[in-house]
Every structure is written in C-alpha cells, then in structure tokens.
Design a protein around this motif. Structure first.
Motif, PDB file in Angstrom:
ATOM      1  N   UNK A 304      -4.952 -12.832  -7.524  1.00  0.00           N
ATOM      2  CA  UNK A 304      -5.613 -11.616  -7.056  1.00  0.00           C
ATOM      3  C   UNK A 304      -5.636 -10.555  -8.161  1.00  0.00           C
ATOM      4  N   UNK A 305      -6.589  -9.625  -8.087  1.00  0.00           N
ATOM      5  CA  UNK A 305      -6.820  -8.719  -9.202  1.00  0.00           C
ATOM      6  C   UNK A 305      -5.919  -7.487  -9.221  1.00  0.00           C
ATOM      7  N   UNK A 306      -5.147  -7.253  -8.183  1.00  0.00           N
ATOM      8  CA  UNK A 306      -4.191  -6.153  -8.233  1.00  0.00           C
ATOM      9  C   UNK A 306      -2.800  -6.733  -7.979  1.00  0.00           C
ATOM     10  N   UNK A 307      -2.294  -6.630  -6.763  1.00  0.00           N
ATOM     11  CA  UNK A 307      -0.986  -7.209  -6.438  1.00  0.00           C
ATOM     12  C   UNK A 307      -1.163  -8.467  -5.600  1.00  0.00           C
ATOM     13  N   UNK A 308      -0.230  -9.395  -5.759  1.00  0.00           N
ATOM     14  CA  UNK A 308      -0.240 -10.550  -4.873  1.00  0.00           C
ATOM     15  C   UNK A 308       0.191 -10.160  -3.478  1.00  0.00           C
ATOM     16  N   UNK A 309       1.311  -9.416  -3.391  1.00  0.00           N
ATOM     17  CA  UNK A 309       1.844  -8.945  -2.118  1.00  0.00           C
ATOM     18  C   UNK A 309       2.204  -7.476  -2.269  1.00  0.00           C
ATOM     19  N   UNK A 310       1.667  -6.635  -1.386  1.00  0.00           N
ATOM     20  CA  UNK A 310       1.989  -5.211  -1.388  1.00  0.00           C
ATOM     21  C   UNK A 310       2.546  -4.815  -0.022  1.00  0.00           C
ATOM     22  N   UNK A 311       3.704  -4.154  -0.037  1.00  0.00           N
ATOM     23  CA  UNK A 311       4.354  -3.678   1.181  1.00  0.00           C
ATOM     24  C   UNK A 311       4.411  -2.167   1.077  1.00  0.00           C
ATOM     25  N   UNK A 312       3.709  -1.474   1.972  1.00  0.00           N
ATOM     26  CA  UNK A 312       3.462  -0.036   1.817  1.00  0.00           C
ATOM     27  C   UNK A 312       3.854   0.663   3.117  1.00  0.00           C
ATOM     28  N   UNK A 313       4.912   1.469   3.058  1.00  0.00           N
ATOM     29  CA  UNK A 313       5.383   2.175   4.256  1.00  0.00           C
ATOM     30  C   UNK A 313       5.601   1.203   5.413  1.00  0.00           C
ATOM     31  N   UNK A 314       6.172   0.057   5.129  1.00  0.00           N
ATOM     32  CA  UNK A 314       6.362  -0.962   6.163  1.00  0.00           C
ATOM     33  C   UNK A 314       7.807  -1.449   6.149  1.00  0.00           C
ATOM     34  N   UNK A 315       8.330  -1.764   7.319  1.00  0.00           N
ATOM     35  CA  UNK A 315       9.719  -2.185   7.427  1.00  0.00           C
ATOM     36  C   UNK A 315       9.870  -3.513   8.157  1.00  0.00           C
ATOM     37  N   UNK A 316      11.064  -4.091   8.013  1.00  0.00           N
ATOM     38  CA  UNK A 316      11.336  -5.357   8.668  1.00  0.00           C
ATOM     39  C   UNK A 316      10.449  -6.484   8.194  1.00  0.00           C
TER      40      UNK A 316
END
Length: 488
Positions: A304-316
């Motif tokens: 992918x052209x940016x991040x493979x996995x992005x976790x943004x303001x997310x929990x658990x």
C-alpha cells in the motif's frame, strides 16, 4: 428468476416482501444503467448527439439537495462529482466541464443545449451513456439477490448506493457491481450477508456500511474503486464501515483501490477481519479509526502507498499473525489526536493495542516500521498499554530505514530507536521478537524464506482462544505469520 440478457431498469423490493431475485442457472444477467446513443453529427473536431435530456445531480452529499462538494472533491479532479458516464466500444471517456475542453477520449454534457458532445469519432462504434441512477433498492427484510451483474449507473452520493440493502437480514451473493458513477453497495441494517461479491471500478467507494450490526462479508473482492479520484476522506476507496457491532470480514480482497483499501471509522465495535488481503491501494491499506475491540488475524496488509496498518484513536485492537510488508511509508502507524468520545464503551482513545506473531517487513525507503504518535505532543506511549511481542521484523539494512521505531514522548514529541534492542530496553516491548537486518525473510508471495523461517524460532507467542478460533487453528498452534498462504 431472470433469463439471460441486459435489463435497463431499476428494481425496488418494498417492505413486507421477502423475495429472492436471481439469474436462471447458467445464464448471464446484467442490470445496465446505460443506453446506446445514436444520431451523431460532426461539429468541428467533436461529435454531437442532440436530444440529451438527462441532467443528473452533481451536488456531493449524503443528504439530497445539499452540496458539500468542497469537502469531497480533489481540486485536481473537479468533475468527480458529476455522475455522467460515456463509453465508446466499452472504453470509458473522461468528462470535462466545458465544450472547449473536448478532445479525443473526452466528453461534455451540454445540459443547457440538451446535447451530448464527445471527442472520439463514433462512426462504426457502439456509444453508450448512463441514463439511470439506481439499480436495486431492497427494503424487504430477509430478501436475497444473487447471480447478477450491475453496471454503468449514474448514481450520486445521495442515491445511497447503486445497490442498497436497507432492512435486516438481506443477502447479496454472487454479484458483480462495477463501473457505477459513485458508490457500488450501501447497507444500513443488521444481519446482512454479502458473499462472493466483486465490487470494482466504482467512482468513489465500493461499499459503505453504517449501523450494520452482524454484517458478514466473505469471499469478496473490492478493487479499483474511487476511479473518479475523490478525496481520501471523508470516504472513498474499497470499503468504509462505521457505527456497527459484530462485523466479520473474511477470505476477501481489497486491492488496487485508488485511495484506501478497508476503513473502520467512527464507533466500529467488536469487529473481525481474518484471512483477508489488503494490497496495492493508493493510500493506507487497513485503517482502524475511532473504534474499539477490533481483531485482525491472519491478514496480508501489503504494497500500500501509505501505511499497511493504521490505528487511529482506537482501542482494544488485537493484531495477530498478519503480514505487513512492502508498504511505502509506514508498516504500522498508531496515532492519537485530541478527539474524545463521551461514550465510555468507545472512548476514541489509543489504548490496549496488541501486536503478536506478525511479520513486519519494511521497505528501505519507508519512514519507520513502528510509529506511535500523540498529535497533541502531550502524552506518552508508555501510558497507553501498547503491547508488542512475538513479531518478526525485517529491513534491508540497519540504515534502511535508519530508525526501528518512533515512540510518543510527551512534549519532546517522538523518541526514536535505531534498534529493536534499544526499543525493548526502553519500553519493555518485543522481548521475544526478532529484527533481521539484511537477508530477506519473505518471498515475493509473502511466504517465509529459509532465513525468515530460521529467524522465527522461539519467537511466536501462544494464541488466545478467540484468535485461534478466528484463524481456525488450535491454541497450541504457535507460528509467526498467517495460517493461510497469500492469495493475490
């Protein structure tokens, strides 16, 4: 039961009707929103068809009659919100905003003069243009639509999908939904089952789901969506889901969408993505934002052209046994900003994130494999219960990229770590993980190489029952990476 053919129509299943609409066995059925255009005459370097009486809504908004185009449209693609579409022998032309811009391969809809103008000679060719907005609207709970193709509709955002599932327990299976002006499929009811869908080439978004508890998507492909180049946000790409509990996505592919691949946003809860490939998308592959309790297991977030996995303001968020590789800027990116939700069940906080048994292979030109950042520069990643262990990391050398991790550190912003050892010493994370600088750990098909297999010895951590159940393996199965091979 529909016999073979092309049907130029809109179908509505009303409330109180539990119906099945399907193709006759072995026969191809298409719902086609386009019509053949004839009567062309030459006009300078262009060709004109008179009597064009279609004036589709170009205002971009989920609310009919409202215009939020500036929020959705990339200035480089100002015509994206215009639903008109034209093909010559199946090749799509590009819409322009004035008669003077019409050249070969382009078209203009002159609504004032009731004319369609194209720059490609139509003589001896089949010219088709979209003349219907919506294909299938389902308000009959428990209904099923299967074995059909849906293409070439001039839907706009307030149409709410070329195909829409609007009541509980609707099944869509063995459908192709392609080349529609804005959105392929929309669902806003619980208990839907989507199986063997191919949703491709739609102008803005392949799938949008809201308030769709217990939605199950399996064995489906979402590819080449956002063909009109809408902005990444508020929504575009393969699929965006929000405000839903208990969603399951498995054995599916989100590939080569112009913007993001798969996006969970705004209060997704207790959702699972398993044995799925999110690849070659023009922005972030898998984004989990403003959500809680997400399990990602046995997936491939690659190319992918940016991040493979992005976790943004997310929990658990639990990420187990995935491959995150060949993503251009970041492998795993975790972000926290100033947003806070009043609902304590989904607080929109980056907390309680676990990464275990993943293979994280970073391109030499990427920024960093692991980024954990507080965008307010006031908080510390060590306070967020982020737990990394049992992972196999790879970079081509110790200087490509030169940093192993960036870690939120209050007013100083980010602390950088050059090596896994210094990161472990400072944060207590990745005590069983390994970092390989140099020898490739993955083949072109994202299987472990010999060097990669050797590096995994003693790395993997035992699986919790929920993860083992999602992967379809025993809790005693202790390996790094997915249980299923990569399927491009």
């Amino acid at each position: 039961m529909l016999r073979a053919g092309s049907y130029h129509e809109r179908v509505f299943i009303p409330q109180g009707k539990e119906l099945t609409i399907q193709s006759y066995p072995g026969e191809a059925v298409w719902f086609d929103g386009s019509s053949t255009v004839t009567g062309w005459t030459a006009a300078g370097s262009a060709w004109v068809a008179p009597g064009w009486n279609f004036d589709f809504d170009s205002r971009v908004s989920f609310t009919a009659g409202s215009d939020e185009s500036s929020r959705w449209l990339d200035p480089a693609y100002p015509m994206a919100g215009h639903p008109e579409q034209v093909w010559v022998d199946g090749v799509k032309l590009t819409e322009v905003g004035s008669l003077g811009e019409v050249t070969k391969g382009k078209f203009f809809t002159d609504t004032a003069g009731n004319r369609l103008v194209i720059g490609t000679n139509p003589s001896g060719h089949d010219v088709r243009a979209s003349t219907l907005e919506k294909a299938i609207q389902i308000q009959g709970a428990g209904s099923t639509v299967r074995g059909l193709g849906v293409r070439n509709y001039a839907d706009h955002l307030a149409t709410l999908g070329t195909v829409s599932a609007e009541m509980p327990n609707i099944t869509l299976e063995n459908l192709v939904v392609q080349d529609n002006a804005t959105m392929g499929v929309e669902v806003w009811a619980k208990g839907a089952t989507f199986r063997n869908l191919t949703v491709s080439g739609n102008g803005m978004l392949g799938l949008n789901a809201s308030k769709s508890d217990d939605l199950h998507i399996t064995d489906s492909v979402f590819s080449g969506n956002n063909s009109e180049h809408f902005k990444d946000a508020p929504a575009s790409g393969g699929a965006k889901l929000h405000n839903s509990t208990g969603v399951l996505i498995e054995n599916s592919l989100f590939d080569s969408n112009v913007s993001g691949g798969l996006w969970f946003d705004v209060s997704m809860r207790n959702a699972t993505v398993v044995n799925t490939t999110v690849s070659n998308n023009g922005s972030t592959g898998m984004e989990v934002e403003l959500s809680q309790g997400i399990l990602l297991a046995g997936n491939y977030f690659v190319g992918n052209e940016r991040a493979g996995l992005e976790i943004y303001d997310a929990g658990g968020v639990q990420a187990w046994n995935n491959v995150v590789a060949d993503n251009e800027l970041y492998s795993v990116r975790m972000l926290q900003d100033a947003r806070v939700n009043s609902d304590a069940a989904v607080p929109w906080q980056l907390r309680g994130v676990t990464l275990r048994n993943n293979i994280i292979d970073t391109t030499p030109t990427a920024v960093v494999p692991i980024l954990v950042q507080d965008l307010t520069a006031t908080r510390y990643a060590n306070d967020w219960d982020i737990s990394l262990d049992g992972n196999l990391y790879h970079r081509s050398s110790a200087s490509a990229p030169s940093n192993f991790a960036y870690w939120a550190n209050g007013k100083t912003g980010l602390t950088s770590f050059k090596t896994l050892a210094t990161f472990t010493n400072a944060t207590g994370n990745d005590t069983h993980s390994k970092l390989v600088d140099g020898a490739e750990v993955l083949t072109a098909d994202y299987a472990l190489t010999g060097a990669g297999s050797d590096a995994t010895k003693g790395v993997a951590r035992a699986l919790p029952p929920a993860v083992a159940n999602a992967l379809g393996v025993a809790t005693s199965w202790a390996k790094v990476g997915p249980a299923e091979p990569f399927e491009p």
